[in-house]
Design a protein around this motif. Sequence first.
Motif, PDB file in Angstrom:
ATOM      1  N   LYS A  45       0.833  -1.209   0.000  1.00 61.75           N
ATOM      2  CA  LYS A  45       0.000   0.000   0.000  1.00 61.75           C
ATOM      3  C   LYS A  45       0.868   1.259   0.000  1.00 61.75           C
ATOM      4  CE  LYS A  45      -3.468   2.249   2.913  1.00 61.75           C
ATOM      5  NZ  LYS A  45      -4.123   2.188   4.226  1.00 61.75           N
ATOM      6  N   HIS A  46       1.974   1.219   0.781  1.00 57.26           N
ATOM      7  CA  HIS A  46       2.751   2.456   0.962  1.00 57.26           C
ATOM      8  C   HIS A  46       4.054   2.475   0.174  1.00 57.26           C
ATOM      9  CE1 HIS A  46       0.206   4.313   3.963  1.00 57.26           C
ATOM     10  NE2 HIS A  46       0.058   3.123   4.507  1.00 57.26           N
ATOM     11  N   LYS A  47       4.162   1.614  -0.847  1.00 56.04           N
ATOM     12  CA  LYS A  47       5.408   1.596  -1.627  1.00 56.04           C
ATOM     13  C   LYS A  47       5.733   2.982  -2.208  1.00 56.04           C
ATOM     14  CE  LYS A  47       7.691  -1.034  -5.229  1.00 56.04           C
ATOM     15  NZ  LYS A  47       7.515  -2.059  -6.243  1.00 56.04           N
ATOM     16  N   PRO A  48       4.716   3.704  -2.727  1.00 56.42           N
ATOM     17  CA  PRO A  48       5.029   5.046  -3.259  1.00 56.42           C
ATOM     18  C   PRO A  48       5.683   5.948  -2.220  1.00 56.42           C
ATOM     19  CG  PRO A  48       2.801   4.377  -3.843  1.00 56.42           C
ATOM     20  CD  PRO A  48       3.307   3.334  -2.926  1.00 56.42           C
ATOM     21  N   PHE A  50       7.699   5.109   0.122  1.00 56.98           N
ATOM     22  CA  PHE A  50       9.115   4.763   0.256  1.00 56.98           C
ATOM     23  C   PHE A  50       9.892   5.214  -0.984  1.00 56.98           C
ATOM     24  CE2 PHE A  50       7.497   1.743   3.423  1.00 56.98           C
ATOM     25  CZ  PHE A  50       8.425   1.942   4.428  1.00 56.98           C
ATOM     26  N   ILE A  51       9.244   5.110  -2.146  1.00 62.04           N
ATOM     27  CA  ILE A  51       9.951   5.493  -3.377  1.00 62.04           C
ATOM     28  C   ILE A  51      10.165   7.000  -3.405  1.00 62.04           C
ATOM     29  CG2 ILE A  51       9.692   5.653  -5.891  1.00 62.04           C
ATOM     30  CD1 ILE A  51       8.356   2.882  -5.785  1.00 62.04           C
ATOM     31  N   SER A  52       9.112   7.751  -3.015  1.00 58.49           N
ATOM     32  CA  SER A  52       9.252   9.219  -3.085  1.00 58.49           C
ATOM     33  C   SER A  52       9.885   9.785  -1.819  1.00 58.49           C
ATOM     34  CB  SER A  52       7.881   9.854  -3.295  1.00 58.49           C
ATOM     35  OG  SER A  52       7.097   9.574  -2.151  1.00 58.49           O
ATOM     36  N   LEU A  53      10.191   8.945  -0.871  1.00 56.20           N
ATOM     37  CA  LEU A  53      10.916   9.271   0.368  1.00 56.20           C
ATOM     38  C   LEU A  53      10.926  10.760   0.776  1.00 56.20           C
ATOM     39  CD1 LEU A  53      12.258   7.372   2.273  1.00 56.20           C
ATOM     40  CD2 LEU A  53      14.460   7.955   1.326  1.00 56.20           C
ATOM     41  N   PHE A  54      10.164  11.066   1.802  1.00 53.88           N
ATOM     42  CA  PHE A  54      10.115  12.419   2.396  1.00 53.88           C
ATOM     43  C   PHE A  54       9.507  13.460   1.465  1.00 53.88           C
ATOM     44  CE2 PHE A  54      13.416  12.493   6.059  1.00 53.88           C
ATOM     45  CZ  PHE A  54      12.991  11.241   6.474  1.00 53.88           C
ATOM     46  N   LYS A  55       8.941  13.025   0.297  1.00 53.14           N
ATOM     47  CA  LYS A  55       8.396  14.026  -0.619  1.00 53.14           C
ATOM     48  C   LYS A  55       7.030  14.441  -0.091  1.00 53.14           C
ATOM     49  CE  LYS A  55       8.393  14.760  -5.599  1.00 53.14           C
ATOM     50  NZ  LYS A  55       7.211  15.458  -5.915  1.00 53.14           N
ATOM     51  N   ASN A  56       6.783  15.742   0.015  1.00 55.56           N
ATOM     52  CA  ASN A  56       5.519  16.220   0.568  1.00 55.56           C
ATOM     53  C   ASN A  56       4.514  16.456  -0.550  1.00 55.56           C
ATOM     54  OD1 ASN A  56       6.513  16.287   3.162  1.00 55.56           O
ATOM     55  ND2 ASN A  56       7.490  18.281   2.813  1.00 55.56           N
ATOM     56  N   PRO A  57       3.216  16.356  -0.259  1.00 55.58           N
ATOM     57  CA  PRO A  57       2.214  16.709  -1.273  1.00 55.58           C
ATOM     58  C   PRO A  57       2.360  18.192  -1.608  1.00 55.58           C
ATOM     59  CG  PRO A  57       1.187  16.375   0.886  1.00 55.58           C
ATOM     60  CD  PRO A  57       2.611  15.947   1.017  1.00 55.58           C
ATOM     61  N   MET A 169      10.650 -11.387   1.455  1.00 63.81           N
ATOM     62  CA  MET A 169       9.724 -10.279   1.191  1.00 63.81           C
ATOM     63  C   MET A 169      10.441  -8.934   1.330  1.00 63.81           C
ATOM     64  SD  MET A 169       6.142  -9.603   3.055  1.00 63.81           S
ATOM     65  CE  MET A 169       6.719  -8.891   4.564  1.00 63.81           C
ATOM     66  N   THR A 170      11.160  -8.762   2.443  1.00 60.81           N
ATOM     67  CA  THR A 170      11.808  -7.454   2.659  1.00 60.81           C
ATOM     68  C   THR A 170      12.938  -7.260   1.648  1.00 60.81           C
ATOM     69  OG1 THR A 170      13.211  -8.460   4.342  1.00 60.81           O
ATOM     70  CG2 THR A 170      11.263  -7.323   5.110  1.00 60.81           C
ATOM     71  N   THR A 171      13.661  -8.348   1.310  1.00 55.99           N
ATOM     72  CA  THR A 171      14.760  -8.207   0.325  1.00 55.99           C
ATOM     73  C   THR A 171      14.184  -7.781  -1.020  1.00 55.99           C
ATOM     74  OG1 THR A 171      15.853 -10.006   1.487  1.00 55.99           O
ATOM     75  CG2 THR A 171      16.771  -9.366  -0.635  1.00 55.99           C
ATOM     76  N   ARG A 172      13.101  -8.439  -1.418  1.00 56.59           N
ATOM     77  CA  ARG A 172      12.485  -8.107  -2.707  1.00 56.59           C
ATOM     78  C   ARG A 172      12.019  -6.646  -2.710  1.00 56.59           C
ATOM     79  NH1 ARG A 172       9.081 -12.013  -2.570  1.00 56.59           N
ATOM     80  NH2 ARG A 172       7.278 -10.787  -1.922  1.00 56.59           N
ATOM     81  N   PHE A 173      11.367  -6.251  -1.628  1.00 57.36           N
ATOM     82  CA  PHE A 173      10.818  -4.889  -1.552  1.00 57.36           C
ATOM     83  C   PHE A 173      11.940  -3.853  -1.621  1.00 57.36           C
ATOM     84  CE2 PHE A 173       9.446  -1.204   0.984  1.00 57.36           C
ATOM     85  CZ  PHE A 173       8.310  -0.849   0.281  1.00 57.36           C
ATOM     86  N   THR A 174      13.013  -4.081  -0.840  1.00 56.37           N
ATOM     87  CA  THR A 174      14.079  -3.071  -0.809  1.00 56.37           C
ATOM     88  C   THR A 174      14.865  -3.061  -2.124  1.00 56.37           C
ATOM     89  OG1 THR A 174      15.302  -4.726   0.456  1.00 56.37           O
ATOM     90  CG2 THR A 174      14.384  -2.900   1.679  1.00 56.37           C
ATOM     91  N   ASP A 175      14.965  -4.234  -2.778  1.00 58.72           N
ATOM     92  CA  ASP A 175      15.625  -4.241  -4.099  1.00 58.72           C
ATOM     93  C   ASP A 175      14.888  -3.323  -5.064  1.00 58.72           C
ATOM     94  OD1 ASP A 175      17.667  -5.877  -3.430  1.00 58.72           O
ATOM     95  OD2 ASP A 175      16.702  -7.746  -4.086  1.00 58.72           O
ATOM     96  N   GLU A 176      13.552  -3.395  -5.015  1.00 59.36           N
ATOM     97  CA  GLU A 176      12.757  -2.538  -5.914  1.00 59.36           C
ATOM     98  C   GLU A 176      13.017  -1.070  -5.616  1.00 59.36           C
ATOM     99  OE1 GLU A 176       8.777  -3.902  -5.277  1.00 59.36           O
ATOM    100  OE2 GLU A 176       9.182  -5.862  -6.175  1.00 59.36           O
TER     101      GLU A 176
END
Length: 2011
Positions: A45-48, A50-57, A169-176
């Motif tokens: 649900k919250h992958k975005p 983590f990808i946009s890390l600290f990015k504010n709306p 699971m965590t390895t796959r997620f962090t690789d992405e």
Amino acid sequence: MAALLAVNSAASLWGPYKDIWQTVGSALWRRQPDAVHRLDMILKKHKPDFISLFKNPPKNVQQHEKVQKANTEGVAIQGQQGTRILPEQLIKEAFVLSDLFDIGELAAVELLLAGEHQQPHFPGLTRGLVAVLLYWDGKRCIANSLRALIQSRRGKTWTLELSPEMVSMTTRFTDELMEQGLTYKVLTLVSQIDVNNEFEKLQRERGLGSEKHRKEVSDLIKECRQSLAESIFAWACQSPLGKDDTLLLIGHLERVTVEANGSLDGVNLALLMALLYCFDTSFIEPSTEERDDMIHRLPLLTERQYIATIHSRLQDAQPWKLPGLRATVRLAWALALREVSQLPDVTALAEFTEADEAMAELAIADNVFLFLTESVVASENFYQEEFYIRRIHHLITGFLALMPMKVKQLKNRADEDARMIHMSVQMGNEPPMSLRRDLEHLMLLIGELYKKNPFHLELALEYWCPSEPLQNPTIMGSYLGVAHQRPPQRQVVLSKFVRQMSDLLPQTIYIAYLKMLQGLASGPQCAHYCFSLLKVNGSSHVENIQGAGGCPVSWEHFFHSLLLYHEYLRKDLPSADSVQYRHLPSRGITQKEQDGLIAFLQLTTTIITWSESARLALCEHPQWTPVVVILGLLQCSIPPVLKAELLKTLAAFGKSPEIAASLWQSLEYTQILQTVRVPSQRQAIGIEVELNEIESRCEEYPLTRAFCQLISALVESSFPSNLGAGLRPPGFDPYLQFLRDSVFLRFRTRAYRRAAEKWEVAEVVLEVFYKLLRDYEPQLEDFIDQFVELQGEEIMAYKPPGFSLMYHLLNESPMLELALSLLEEGVKQLDTYAPFPGKKHLERAVQHCLALLNLTLQKENLFMDLLRESQLALIVSPLEQLLQGINPRTKKADNVVNIARYLSHGNSNPELAFESAKILCCISCNSNIQIKLVGDFTHDQSVSQKLMAGFVECLDNEDAEDFVRVEEGSEIEKKLAAIRHETKIHILNLLITSLERNPPNLALYLLGFELKKPVSTTNLQDPVVLGCPRTCLHAILNMLEKGTEGRGGPVAVRERPQLAELCYQVIHQLCACSDTSGPTMRYLRTSQDFLFSHLQHLPFSNKEYEISMLEQMSWLMKTASIELRVTSLNRQRSHTQRLLHLLLDDMPVKPYTDGEGGIEDENRSVSGFLHFDTATKVRRKILSILDSIDFSQEIPEPLQLDFFDRAQIEQVIANCEHKNLRGQTVCNVKLLHRVLVAEVNALQGMAAIGQRPLLMEEISTILQYVVGRNKLLQCLHAKRHALESWRQLVEIILTACPQDLIQAEDRQLIIRDILQDVHDKILDDEAAQELMPVVAGAVFTLTAHLSQAVRTEQTQPLAAGGREPRYAFALDGCLTPPPAEGPPVGFACIGDSSLHIILKKLLDFTLKTGGGFQRVRTHLYGSLLYYLQIAQRPDEPDTLEAAKKSMWERLTAPEDVFSKLQRENIAIIESYGAALMEVVCRDACDGHEIGRMLALALLDRIISVDKQHQWLVYLSNSGYLKVLVDSLVEDDRTLQGLLTPQPPLLKALYTYESKMAFLTRVAKIQQGAFELLRSGVIVRLAQCQVYDRRPETDPHSVFGMRDAPMFIPTALDRYRQILLPALQLCQVILTSTMAQHMQAAGQVLQFLISHSDATQAILRCPDVSAGSLQELALLTGVISKAALPGILSELDVDVNDGSLMELQGHIGRFQRQCLGLLSRFGGSDRLRQFKFQDDNVEGDRVNKKDEVELAMQQICANVMEYCQSLILQSSPTLQHAVCLFTPSLSETVNRDGPRQDSQAPVVPYWRLPGLGIIIYLLKQSANDFFSYHESHRRSVNKLQNVEQLPPDEIKELCHSVMPAGVDKISTTQKYVLARRRLVRLINNQAKLLSLCSFIIETCLFILWRHLEYYLLHCTPTDSQDSLLAYRTLFQSRRLQDSFSSEPNLDFRSGMTVVSQHDIEQLQADAINAFGESLQKKLLDIEGLYSKVRSRYSFIQALVRRIRGLLRISRN
């Protein structure tokens, strides 16, 4: 779009991130099983995010407009209906926030709303400031989650031991994430986010609040940066970064600078380490199979161009901001290349791998080792991460091992430099400036790196390669598991480096080498190796090489040098007169020498600190004698710094108690601190002078601090009792005085060059005080002045230091004042939340201060008690009072407030909060202090809020919040978690003790109750509602609430059981206390739904903490009991019903609904039936709670002792027992240990010393045994408590809750199940006997309710005419409806077999109790009585119909359920045989009164149903019956005592009543009656004197008592309670023994005669009351059967004896008095006496009226029966009748109006009454009969239609059964009571009818006999001869029949004149009186009644005869 513009109330920039962090934490750190799935969901649900890390709306025009209009249009909130209008102010703040953080306007609004919601957690902050915190907290959560996820990856450095699926699971997620450019984003953020810039922005917009807020914001920002950097570090550790990312990282590090102190900050350190791990190839060492796989994982080898690119980048000449940083990276790269070159097939990389030397050279040229020392190892974060230490360790060892040529080069360069310096010194030139010190820096680096060892890694072991295997198996080198195994190459190289350096060591690096050794010696094993190295270096074979001097790095060399210095300096020890301590230039130690000495001293200190064997070996060495030399040097003139080091070394030696003891004496001897003043000496010497003259002038105090450290170490090891004996008064006092007066009291006023040193001094001196007081136990001898002889005079010895400290702390001494002032200053400093020099030391000093106060509070009671008993002239005050004193600086009494303020620093300084909480808990025990404290705490609003916030913060402080990795967490973290835990426990204990005090108390303030108004008016609210702050109650509920919504139950119960237990206890206390109960329960019920949500998780299971678990359940069940009771009383039916369903249902409930039961609850039973499926039944919660209490208890093995005496040890253990906090008696283990050790220490002689280890071992065995025993006691106490609470809950459910909430069948099933289960548990062989009493109590209640339930059900069909439809379903799963008519088969829903099982279990339980436990059996007898009551036929109304059946019908009728059950019951009871009989009979005869009464009642019950009379036979054969009978004489004395006006306890009366009731029951059986006669029961009664003690009635006192009804009955009532049972017994015996009537009657007659005074008094019957009438009724009944003609012939009395005359006289008197009674109770005055009765007794008039009426009829019936018996027995023929009545009917005529004098009898008792009374009685009875018959008929009608009766009448009927509280019961219960009353009425009226019928028949008979005699056989007095005939008749009678002669005498004296006229008058009157109407009535009566009840047509026959007699003409 509208949906997009809805506001998330949890703030999308904070709430979701908080959830992510919680989920990650529970999955990775807490390892919760269900968290894997949750984590997967949340990451998707919250992958975005983590990808946009600290990015504010971003900001948005639409949003801007929307928010702009929100004050009029409002905004929509997700999950809520409608919109919410926002205030203007909030909108302004939102725009400010939006600009400040550059976030969307709606996001800003969300943050503010969330801030508003979270405000209670941040007291004193506005929503805007909270929003700032939340913004950064959100960022922190996402950063922490990222770091945790990366740490859990699969990789090469570590594993978290998680499940493979989780790791994948965590390895796959962090690789992405990495593919999306994570490194770049993190590095950019780390560069962009800067605390100072952020603070400037916030400052501009007023976004910063108090100091605390500033610190919190800055901590959050720092943590964000740190976590981001550590994410990169973790990634690099697990799987190194690729080429591009590595270049990015290098690029970032190029621009890095250092902090002000020259070290790297945490963020840059993490990034540097990340880069070093990218170059780490050290892991490619293992065997070849894994090697390829590992190489494959290393980008360095797999990525093309990686090495080339990085190499060229690092060779680049462009400078970095930190050359040292580049040097470090280059060194790491060089080593990586060197390691790569050693791998196979890397020829392609040759051009790079050969450049490694050059690269290393570049690194060394840039001072790499210096940089590593000053900037990396010195960084404050360095030692917090194990993998940093490992990496730098690897870097250094790699350099030493892989580049030996470089190392050699460094060594050669150092030698060269040393030679140059030496030459220039020889020449007198300045040494050259350009010398490199690389080797020195390397050594210093090694020294620094290994000095600290927080993770106990002992990495330095790699430098030690022992030549021979060590003897001691515990001290093994890193690769020395097997002795002959070869150490690895690297270890050999490193150890060679260490050893070879010491050979021919250049002078320049001497100190560096010592420092390196000091680092390498840190750790127990390393220290041992280092000691050996120094020892070997000095040995002879080395000396040969070295020449005469010996190796400079050896013990030999060092101690030899010290000795030389001492010799050298001692020569100029000044004389006492000369000026002291001038450092003379001619002699002394040069600076260089001093540095060398200090370095070696520090090395020595390190070695002997770590290794005890080294300590002892050095100390005992005959040549070196280090302690002596050091003490010698201390007396010489050397600089204070060196002295300080010498003292520190001594302190290290002092760690061994053996050395410490001699060290004390040496200290005293050398007078380092002058303790003996020599008269001739002008000036003081020693350390005091140094402090005051030298150190104060220099403003530096190393020596003083070192001296305190030495004393501290020595005090810890061994304490001298008679220090300085022989030279001065023995004792420690001079040292204490110096420390207190010179060091502590003056520390604030001295000047300090280094600010931190002030607090260092305070810390170290307070530590000594703390240790002294900690080890002090007040003893009686401390309080007696001890004198010693010194140089011929008696002087007083010093007191122990602990005594002195206690005395100073229990007075307003300067010491206490300074301590309190220090506490105040400490809290002020901490409140600034800013770092300052010496902060750590200040905190430690404050901690010691608080600990001192704590110790004083713990010991003051004993101290003051001993002081009171002694003769010492000292005054002390309790510390809690001194703390109430005025603070001289603030002029307020704020000392306790200052102490409490430390609680608000619980986060940063848990130890201080812990000590503070402990002090508050200690002083809260005193009620007066509580009131003052509440005043002090609430006096100032802001202080009050802060204090409250402090308490709440400590309770809220979640140890698990930071997910401490407990298994990996350092010792410190574990310790802190434990301290926080203890702090909470102290706060909860403070609340518990305070709640026991009267209001106002601290607890009420802390829990948020009203203090100004009455407590009960409080309205508790959730925080923020109505401005209510967050209180401790909210914190407690919050703690308990976590986890209640899930399946696992409250988290606290599992993870912090002790806390949870105390929390539940606080809540129970609030609910149980009358003041707080109302508000608390309302709040828990409405706002929290507390009980339901917690009860649904019962039973808790936590085998590890069984005691806490049981206590938690106990408090929770007790609270539930209160709730059920209260909701039942307040008629809150839905609440009660919900809880009952939860506890009792055996159908599975929908799991964890949100609590709103509502409608579906009501229909539960119906739907449960429709989906009937026996398989789905679950265990009732109330039963599973019982299951969770384990009745068995392991008992510790008994002690097996070899040395101590077992009995004495048991005695000592008993003496050490005390009550703990929970009120259990346990043994004080510490005290026991002290006692035993003192005992061992007191042993003398060599044998004792030899056996000491064995004795100590045995002591530890004893202590373990005692600990086990304490646990056992606590466990039993907890089980008992839990069982008590469970029982209370069950009892409340059965008694207090509305009956109709549990259906009748359910009720029985529930009781049956509970009874069976509880019996099964207690009957288990393992069950602990201590639990029996509680179980027995529960069994009693349950059986009582079972009996009630079954009996209610039995009576139901009769009253209700069949059952209501709902009864048609049996709950056992058998769906057969009951037969259409007649009661159901078997008993109740639970069936006979269940009842039999219950009976058997009750009997088994009774037998299990054996001889003891009589009280337990008392409960069981009660239970058995209730059980046997079930089979008793209920009171059936006597409708006069039953007898219509013929005798045959009755005999052939099938056995009804009652008789069947009764028969089966008795069969079961008899199957237990004599064992059971023995137990019950023994209890009936002996023991506790209640036990005796119940045992007798049980015997009574059993004998009444025992048709075989087995019990009766046993009773008489075993002699128990005789014992009971004989005990009546013993009771006599006690009973006489009961007749005094103010009696003692009435126990004796009740046991007597029970005994008589039992004997009466026995007498009802013919066989029993004979047994009783045989055992002489009536003879015993005749011997009792109590029956003669009839109290006189004083009318006034009677009325007086009536006005004030009391529990204790009046003396007369008590007398009746004693007399009536005896009369009843006599009556029953007379009735039962018809076969041997004469014998019984004779004994009864003797009983009456022996108590004739009392009998006469009763027969006179002066007052008419219910009691006196009952007496009369019984007595006349007895007389009518006993005082008969023919009895005297049975008595063996001598005929000629006067006693015969006396007996005749007695009998005559009885006879006359009985006849006299007729005129009183047969006449019309009866009505008048009724009225008299009515006026007197108001309360239960109705019942009394019934009794009186019955008694009067009974008396008449008895007297008539007596008359009948006299007539029949004494008149063999009709002609010779005995006339009891005169032939006068005048009474009938005169009875029209009531007479005035109702007290005097109508006829004087010596005259015979006339027949008129009989006729009057006949008429009266006939009239009564009809009125009774009518009312009987009416009552039967009412009974059949109870439901149709008007409410008033129902109420009236209930009133007579239940005088009070009728209004409160339900209608169905009212019907039950009304029925009961009607049945009683009907039966009463039936009795009256039978009495009337009897009286009528007897009257008719007597009338007929008299009329027949008078009218047919009597000769009137007119005729003389008839008189003669009469005389002859009289004389011819046998003399023996004297009884019958009495009335004749009487008759003649009373009626010598029966004239003809009298007889004619009689006939005429009789015809009038016995008229037609009367005859018709009598015949009607026969028609109505006698047909079914009596001899049919008896009345008819008599009426006919009388009619005939009256017709006869007389002539």
